[in-house]
Design a protein around this motif. Structure first.
Motif, PDB file in Angstrom:
ATOM      1  N   ILE A   7      29.400  51.892  69.306  1.00 10.21           N
ATOM      2  CA  ILE A   7      30.239  50.728  69.052  1.00 10.21           C
ATOM      3  C   ILE A   7      29.591  49.879  67.963  1.00 10.21           C
ATOM      4  O   ILE A   7      28.386  49.652  67.976  1.00 10.21           O
ATOM      5  CB  ILE A   7      30.443  49.925  70.351  1.00 10.21           C
ATOM      6  CG1 ILE A   7      31.149  50.811  71.382  1.00 10.21           C
ATOM      7  CG2 ILE A   7      31.239  48.646  70.098  1.00 10.21           C
ATOM      8  CD1 ILE A   7      31.270  50.215  72.747  1.00 10.21           C
ATOM      9  N   VAL A  47      33.327  53.633  67.236  1.00  2.86           N
ATOM     10  CA  VAL A  47      34.368  52.619  67.332  1.00  2.86           C
ATOM     11  C   VAL A  47      34.041  51.477  66.375  1.00  2.86           C
ATOM     12  O   VAL A  47      32.986  50.866  66.473  1.00  2.86           O
ATOM     13  CB  VAL A  47      34.466  52.054  68.763  1.00  2.86           C
ATOM     14  CG1 VAL A  47      35.548  51.001  68.845  1.00  2.86           C
ATOM     15  CG2 VAL A  47      34.728  53.154  69.757  1.00  2.86           C
ATOM     16  N   SER A  48      34.938  51.220  65.442  1.00  2.00           N
ATOM     17  CA  SER A  48      34.722  50.110  64.513  1.00  2.00           C
ATOM     18  C   SER A  48      35.615  48.919  64.852  1.00  2.00           C
ATOM     19  O   SER A  48      35.323  47.797  64.474  1.00  2.00           O
ATOM     20  CB  SER A  48      34.979  50.555  63.074  1.00  2.00           C
ATOM     21  OG  SER A  48      36.304  50.985  62.930  1.00  2.00           O
ATOM     22  N   GLU A  49      36.680  49.182  65.564  1.00  4.67           N
ATOM     23  CA  GLU A  49      37.605  48.108  65.935  1.00  4.67           C
ATOM     24  C   GLU A  49      38.113  48.377  67.344  1.00  4.67           C
ATOM     25  O   GLU A  49      38.788  49.373  67.589  1.00  4.67           O
ATOM     26  CB  GLU A  49      38.784  48.079  64.953  1.00  4.67           C
ATOM     27  CG  GLU A  49      39.824  47.039  65.266  1.00  4.67           C
ATOM     28  CD  GLU A  49      41.055  47.179  64.374  1.00  4.67           C
ATOM     29  OE1 GLU A  49      42.123  46.719  64.785  1.00  4.67           O
ATOM     30  OE2 GLU A  49      40.934  47.774  63.283  1.00  4.67           O
ATOM     31  N   TRP A  50      37.749  47.511  68.272  1.00 11.30           N
ATOM     32  CA  TRP A  50      38.166  47.702  69.660  1.00 11.30           C
ATOM     33  C   TRP A  50      39.617  47.269  69.826  1.00 11.30           C
ATOM     34  O   TRP A  50      40.047  46.276  69.248  1.00 11.30           O
ATOM     35  CB  TRP A  50      37.274  46.896  70.597  1.00 11.30           C
ATOM     36  CG  TRP A  50      37.453  47.348  72.007  1.00 11.30           C
ATOM     37  CD1 TRP A  50      38.275  46.797  72.944  1.00 11.30           C
ATOM     38  CD2 TRP A  50      36.827  48.455  72.628  1.00 11.30           C
ATOM     39  NE1 TRP A  50      38.204  47.503  74.112  1.00 11.30           N
ATOM     40  CE2 TRP A  50      37.317  48.524  73.954  1.00 11.30           C
ATOM     41  CE3 TRP A  50      35.907  49.404  72.210  1.00 11.30           C
ATOM     42  CZ2 TRP A  50      36.909  49.489  74.857  1.00 11.30           C
ATOM     43  CZ3 TRP A  50      35.500  50.364  73.113  1.00 11.30           C
ATOM     44  CH2 TRP A  50      35.992  50.410  74.412  1.00 11.30           C
ATOM     45  N   LEU A  54      42.379  50.822  74.302  1.00 10.10           N
ATOM     46  CA  LEU A  54      41.321  51.841  74.256  1.00 10.10           C
ATOM     47  C   LEU A  54      40.474  51.716  75.516  1.00 10.10           C
ATOM     48  O   LEU A  54      39.728  50.765  75.684  1.00 10.10           O
ATOM     49  CB  LEU A  54      40.455  51.664  73.006  1.00 10.10           C
ATOM     50  CG  LEU A  54      39.325  52.663  72.826  1.00 10.10           C
ATOM     51  CD1 LEU A  54      39.873  54.078  72.701  1.00 10.10           C
ATOM     52  CD2 LEU A  54      38.514  52.303  71.590  1.00 10.10           C
ATOM     53  N   LEU A  59      37.734  56.919  75.282  1.00  9.14           N
ATOM     54  CA  LEU A  59      36.609  57.010  74.362  1.00  9.14           C
ATOM     55  C   LEU A  59      35.723  58.208  74.702  1.00  9.14           C
ATOM     56  O   LEU A  59      35.291  58.953  73.811  1.00  9.14           O
ATOM     57  CB  LEU A  59      35.802  55.715  74.431  1.00  9.14           C
ATOM     58  CG  LEU A  59      34.939  55.358  73.259  1.00  9.14           C
ATOM     59  CD1 LEU A  59      35.684  55.446  71.944  1.00  9.14           C
ATOM     60  CD2 LEU A  59      34.358  53.972  73.449  1.00  9.14           C
ATOM     61  N   HIS A  82      35.805  58.942  64.083  1.00  7.09           N
ATOM     62  CA  HIS A  82      35.848  57.498  63.907  1.00  7.09           C
ATOM     63  C   HIS A  82      37.128  56.996  64.548  1.00  7.09           C
ATOM     64  O   HIS A  82      38.218  57.405  64.147  1.00  7.09           O
ATOM     65  CB  HIS A  82      35.802  57.173  62.411  1.00  7.09           C
ATOM     66  CG  HIS A  82      35.858  55.720  62.111  1.00  7.09           C
ATOM     67  ND1 HIS A  82      36.183  55.245  60.864  1.00  7.09           N
ATOM     68  CD2 HIS A  82      35.633  54.624  62.869  1.00  7.09           C
ATOM     69  CE1 HIS A  82      36.163  53.935  60.883  1.00  7.09           C
ATOM     70  NE2 HIS A  82      35.833  53.535  62.082  1.00  7.09           N
ATOM     71  N   VAL A  83      36.998  56.131  65.540  1.00  4.53           N
ATOM     72  CA  VAL A  83      38.151  55.582  66.252  1.00  4.53           C
ATOM     73  C   VAL A  83      38.380  54.158  65.758  1.00  4.53           C
ATOM     74  O   VAL A  83      37.485  53.322  65.783  1.00  4.53           O
ATOM     75  CB  VAL A  83      37.911  55.567  67.777  1.00  4.53           C
ATOM     76  CG1 VAL A  83      39.116  55.005  68.501  1.00  4.53           C
ATOM     77  CG2 VAL A  83      37.580  56.965  68.277  1.00  4.53           C
ATOM     78  N   SER A  84      39.577  53.908  65.267  1.00  4.66           N
ATOM     79  CA  SER A  84      39.925  52.571  64.795  1.00  4.66           C
ATOM     80  C   SER A  84      41.133  52.103  65.591  1.00  4.66           C
ATOM     81  O   SER A  84      42.166  52.767  65.591  1.00  4.66           O
ATOM     82  CB  SER A  84      40.240  52.595  63.300  1.00  4.66           C
ATOM     83  OG  SER A  84      40.564  51.311  62.838  1.00  4.66           O
ATOM     84  N   HIS A  86      43.071  52.130  68.663  1.00  6.48           N
ATOM     85  CA  HIS A  86      43.110  52.944  69.882  1.00  6.48           C
ATOM     86  C   HIS A  86      43.344  54.431  69.589  1.00  6.48           C
ATOM     87  O   HIS A  86      43.550  55.217  70.506  1.00  6.48           O
ATOM     88  CB  HIS A  86      44.197  52.425  70.830  1.00  6.48           C
ATOM     89  CG  HIS A  86      45.582  52.536  70.275  1.00  6.48           C
ATOM     90  ND1 HIS A  86      46.040  51.699  69.282  1.00  6.48           N
ATOM     91  CD2 HIS A  86      46.596  53.374  70.555  1.00  6.48           C
ATOM     92  CE1 HIS A  86      47.284  52.033  68.981  1.00  6.48           C
ATOM     93  NE2 HIS A  86      47.653  53.045  69.749  1.00  6.48           N
TER      94      HIS A  86
END
Length: 108
Positions: A7, A47-50, A54, A59, A82-84, A86
């Protein structure tokens, strides 16, 4: 097998901790049967943006998907996604080791 959830991590820098973990495992003196070296496959979800939708379970699914990609690619591999928000921002990609990054940059 190792799944990592990162994170607030810079996706372009994920190879640094991943390479350190793999190198540490390679240096372990683990007794094995026969001529077997201990290695580690890693799947990382960054994760760059929660986003409120999500969940931790989702995750873990992203990290696990990357782990399966790493195992399919062979021993001692690592893959990231890379998850941005959700959803995944990219498809799983291989995390290069420091030597591979140097070869890519120098054009060898």
């Amino acid at each position: 097998e190792f799944a990592a959830i990162c994170i607030d991590c810079d996706p372009s820098q994920i190879q640094i901790p991943v390479n350190r973990i793999q190198q540490t495992v390679r240096r372990l003196n683990v007794p094995t049967c026969g001529d077997v070296n201990v290695s580690l496959s890693i799947g990382a979800a960054i994760v760059s943006e929660w986003h409120e939708s999500l969940t931790s379970g989702r995750l873990v699914e992203f990290a696990d998907q990357c782990l399966y990609e790493a195992k399919a690619a062979g021993r001692d591999c690592a893959f990231k996604v890379h998850v941005s928000g959700h959803i995944p921002f990219e498809t799983p990609t291989r995390i290069l080791e420091a030597a591979e990054v140097e070869e890519t940059v120098s054009g060898r």
